[in-house]
Design a protein around this motif. Sequence first.
Motif, mmCIF file in Angstrom:
data_model
loop_
_atom_site.group_PDB
_atom_site.id
_atom_site.type_symbol
_atom_site.label_atom_id
_atom_site.label_comp_id
_atom_site.label_asym_id
_atom_site.label_seq_id
_atom_site.Cartn_x
_atom_site.Cartn_y
_atom_site.Cartn_z
ATOM 1 N N THR A 3 0.861 -1.189 0.000
ATOM 2 C CA THR A 3 0.000 0.000 0.000
ATOM 3 C C THR A 3 0.893 1.234 0.000
ATOM 4 N N ASN A 100 -11.703 3.134 -3.458
ATOM 5 C CA ASN A 100 -11.073 2.151 -2.573
ATOM 6 C C ASN A 100 -11.072 0.789 -3.265
ATOM 7 N N ARG A 101 -10.647 -0.236 -2.535
ATOM 8 C CA ARG A 101 -10.508 -1.550 -3.197
ATOM 9 C C ARG A 101 -11.845 -2.113 -3.663
#
Lengths: 468, 121
Positions: A3, A100-101
């Motif tokens: 990340t 986001n993911r």
Amino acid sequence: MFTPDIKSLLEGVPSPAMVLDDMLRIVDMNRLMEAMSGHVIDEVRGIHGELVLRSNVGNNRDRLFKAVLETGEPVASEGDILNCYRRKIPVHCYISPLANRKNNRRGLFVVTELVQLDEVKKDPTNKIFSLNEIIGYSPKMQQVFDKIPLISQTDASALITGETGTGKDKIAEIIHNHSPRSRFPFIKINCGALPLGLLESELFGHTKGAFTGATRNKAGMFKLADRGTLFLTEIGDMPLPLQVKLLSVLDDRQFFPIGGEQSISVDVRIIAATHRSLQEQVKKKKFREDLFYRLNVLYVHLPPLREREVDIRYLADHFLEKFTAALRSNIVGFTSEAMDSLLSYSYPGNVREMSNIVEYAVNMCKEKKVGLEHLPGYIFEPIPEAPAESHISDDENFYEQPQQDTTAQPSPSMVLSEQKQESWNDIERQMIIDTLKEYGGSRKKVASHLRWTRMKLWRKMKKYGLLA
Amino acid sequence: MHKLMIPIQGDFVAPRFDLATEVLIARYEDGSLLGEPKTIIMERPSDEELCHMIIEEHITAMVCNGIEELHYNFLVWKKINVLDGIIGDWQTVLEKTLNGTLQQGAVFYPDKKETSSYKTQ
């Protein structure tokens, strides 16, 4: 899974950039954005992006930001921003959504690019110096132009010398714009314009409480110019105590802000300029010798206009074109007598003075060609002692304005009426004074009479020193 | 008696003086408001008109966020006390002005309620 850290990601962006959350509050910004907006991230984290960016890119009340968040479509827009130093800066703004993911849009990535820089790179004529209005066909200027690409490609400190009005600032800007640092800030600071304490604070910044009135942390010019170029003009006037600190920054590439306990590392290229002879200043113990040698790695000397005879005609035509376009005048050129006078004048104020002379002439001339009677009278008067050579001499009075020699008798052809010997500025100033007298000092009535706005009247009065 | 103007946008001090379309005008003396502050909605944003309004309304103090050097200098010359670079909600800013603690470049962090009030209208 890896990340990436937002901060290091942002620092990799070669333009001012910031990340906003879904409430459009600032999460982080890079140093370039800090430099452009004038705010450090610790001061504005959690604040609405628009309150800090202060743009006009169609983003009134977050409209643009919200549209990108809702649609997920990136947007590019053009406009300007207003920084905390009250400067308006033209920019291109790119806004893209961040997901986001789970692919939920949770923020925005805002990148702004300085318009000016883009335009320099897109210059269609490919005359690299034309945009900056540096015109030079004389051998001495060609030597200067030959040096610029070489100086641009190194990181060594550069020193630019030359009389007032020769274009030292423009050359510094050209060097920066053609260097690998061109996408990073170019920050100019006049070392002769500020007192010691203020200059130190401007250069190195201060921490909250460092001195009376230091109510917040302030990033100095060195930090704001990180990865870019810091242009120190009038370096010869820098106070001695600050010269020591500057030398230390040049050696160590780090410094302590005033009142700060942590050193800040910076990667800044220094370009310095002065109209004084630094060698003479060193002899007089007004400038540190070690700093002189540290700055004088690369050296450019700009010749005075009187040594660039070839360029005078080109410059006169250039300024004539510029001012006729600005004033929507129909003037097509100079009479041969007027051109001869321009060619024989010695220009103590150099290119800046020539620009003023042509502007005056364009304002005065109502005919097709600028004649002798349209030129300012003082250029016909003899100048007692013109500086002899182009090497920099030391004194403050080295570049004295031409003395008004009342005993000198101009030749009959050069005798002009008293009124026309005044400069345009004198005439305008007198006009304001006369109108003020006429209306008993009422600025409102004066502005109305002159068909100016009150703001314009104020600007003119400020220019001519007519404000109490 | 002082007369204060704050260009506003929703609950916040407007980001830019030249783009503000709404201004708050409050009269105060010795740290207390004299009557209710009034808001004026302008037809369109205009820095020159705003300067004109400040003179016509006999404003003595102006608090704003971004302002160009030109307008700042003009207002200072007109002896108006200008505090710029103020980021925050106008109510907090008004309170700080009344008690004399507002400083140039002050940043007030919004709480959740204030954050949600900075919305598209």
